[in-house]
Design a protein around this motif. Structure first.
Motif, short mmCIF file in Angstrom:
data_model
loop_
_atom_site.label_atom_id
_atom_site.label_comp_id
_atom_site.label_asym_id
_atom_site.label_seq_id
_atom_site.Cartn_x
_atom_site.Cartn_y
_atom_site.Cartn_z
N ARG A 222 0.84 -1.21 0.00
CA ARG A 222 0.00 0.00 0.00
C ARG A 222 0.87 1.26 0.00
O ARG A 222 0.58 2.22 -0.70
N LYS A 223 1.95 1.23 0.78
CA LYS A 223 2.88 2.37 0.80
C LYS A 223 3.54 2.54 -0.57
O LYS A 223 3.69 3.65 -1.06
N GLU A 224 3.95 1.43 -1.16
CA GLU A 224 4.58 1.46 -2.47
C GLU A 224 3.62 2.03 -3.51
O GLU A 224 4.01 2.85 -4.35
N LEU A 225 2.36 1.61 -3.47
CA LEU A 225 1.36 2.11 -4.41
C LEU A 225 1.18 3.61 -4.25
O LEU A 225 1.14 4.35 -5.24
N ALA A 226 1.08 4.08 -3.02
CA ALA A 226 0.92 5.52 -2.77
C ALA A 226 2.13 6.28 -3.31
O ALA A 226 1.99 7.35 -3.92
N HIS A 227 3.32 5.74 -3.11
CA HIS A 227 4.54 6.37 -3.61
C HIS A 227 4.56 6.43 -5.13
O HIS A 227 4.89 7.46 -5.73
N GLN A 228 4.18 5.33 -5.77
CA GLN A 228 4.15 5.28 -7.24
C GLN A 228 3.13 6.27 -7.80
O GLN A 228 3.40 6.95 -8.79
N GLU A 229 1.97 6.35 -7.16
CA GLU A 229 0.95 7.28 -7.63
C GLU A 229 1.40 8.73 -7.47
O GLU A 229 1.14 9.57 -8.33
N ALA A 230 2.11 9.02 -6.39
CA ALA A 230 2.63 10.37 -6.19
C ALA A 230 3.68 10.70 -7.25
O ALA A 230 3.71 11.82 -7.79
N GLN A 231 4.53 9.74 -7.58
CA GLN A 231 5.54 9.95 -8.62
C GLN A 231 4.87 10.21 -9.96
O GLN A 231 5.30 11.08 -10.71
N LEU A 232 3.83 9.45 -10.27
CA LEU A 232 3.12 9.62 -11.53
C LEU A 232 2.50 11.00 -11.60
O LEU A 232 2.62 11.69 -12.62
N LYS A 233 1.87 11.43 -10.53
CA LYS A 233 1.24 12.75 -10.52
C LYS A 233 2.29 13.84 -10.71
O LYS A 233 2.09 14.78 -11.48
N ALA A 234 3.42 13.72 -10.02
CA ALA A 234 4.48 14.71 -10.15
C ALA A 234 5.01 14.75 -11.59
O ALA A 234 5.25 15.83 -12.14
N LEU A 235 5.18 13.59 -12.18
CA LEU A 235 5.66 13.52 -13.56
C LEU A 235 4.66 14.14 -14.52
O LEU A 235 5.04 14.91 -15.41
N GLN A 236 3.38 13.84 -14.34
CA GLN A 236 2.36 14.41 -15.19
C GLN A 236 2.30 15.93 -15.04
O GLN A 236 2.13 16.65 -16.03
N ASP A 237 2.45 16.41 -13.83
CA ASP A 237 2.47 17.85 -13.59
C ASP A 237 3.65 18.52 -14.30
O ASP A 237 3.51 19.59 -14.91
N LYS A 238 4.82 17.88 -14.24
CA LYS A 238 6.00 18.42 -14.92
C LYS A 238 5.79 18.48 -16.43
O LYS A 238 6.14 19.46 -17.08
N ILE A 239 5.19 17.43 -16.97
CA ILE A 239 4.96 17.38 -18.42
C ILE A 239 3.96 18.46 -18.82
O ILE A 239 4.14 19.13 -19.84
N GLU A 240 2.92 18.65 -18.02
CA GLU A 240 1.93 19.70 -18.31
C GLU A 240 2.57 21.08 -18.33
O GLU A 240 2.20 21.93 -19.13
#
Length: 120
Positions: free
Chosen positions: A25-43
């Motif tokens: 569950r912690k790993e999933l939360a970390h991965q989702e946060a990384q994805l969001k940060a990456l998507q924000d950077k791309i935007e």
């Protein structure tokens, strides 16, 4: 030193599976946060200098899906371990088990119930 009882083994199994589920569950939360940060950077136009930003996003999404896929089988194993622990508790209540082992088993069952209620 005598070998651990079946009750202690069943308690340890449930405890280990709970710990494993918490870790995922912690790993999933970390991965989702990384994805969001990456998507924000791309935007913002910052994370796509070499043109592979979309590929990295897809890779991250795949990793998230793979992590999510772990939860079904893990929950099945945890449920089976809980049933086994409950059976051991019933057996030990009839035959008498050390109080400390019974308390540990009951405590882990309460923890399973609390975490199951929290995730529902």
């Amino acid at each position: 030193m005598p070998p651990p009882s079946h009750l202690a083994i069943a308690t340890g199994s449930v405890k280990r599976l709970l710990k494993e589920e918490t870790s995922y569950r912690k790993e999933l939360a970390h991965q989702e946060a990384q994805l969001k940060a990456l998507q924000d950077k791309i935007e913002k136009g910052e994370g796509n200098e070499d043109g592979n930003g979309e590929f990295i996003v897809k890779q991250q999404q795949t990793a998230i899906e793979q992590t999510k896929a772990v939860f079904g089988p893990l929950r099945e194993r945890l449920d089976a371990a809980v049933v086994k622990l409950e059976d051991q508790i019933k057996l030990r209540e009839q035959s008498g088990a050390p109080e400390q082992e019974m308390e540990a088993a009951q405590a882990i069952l309460e923890q399973v119930k609390a975490e199951k209620d929290a995730s529902s």
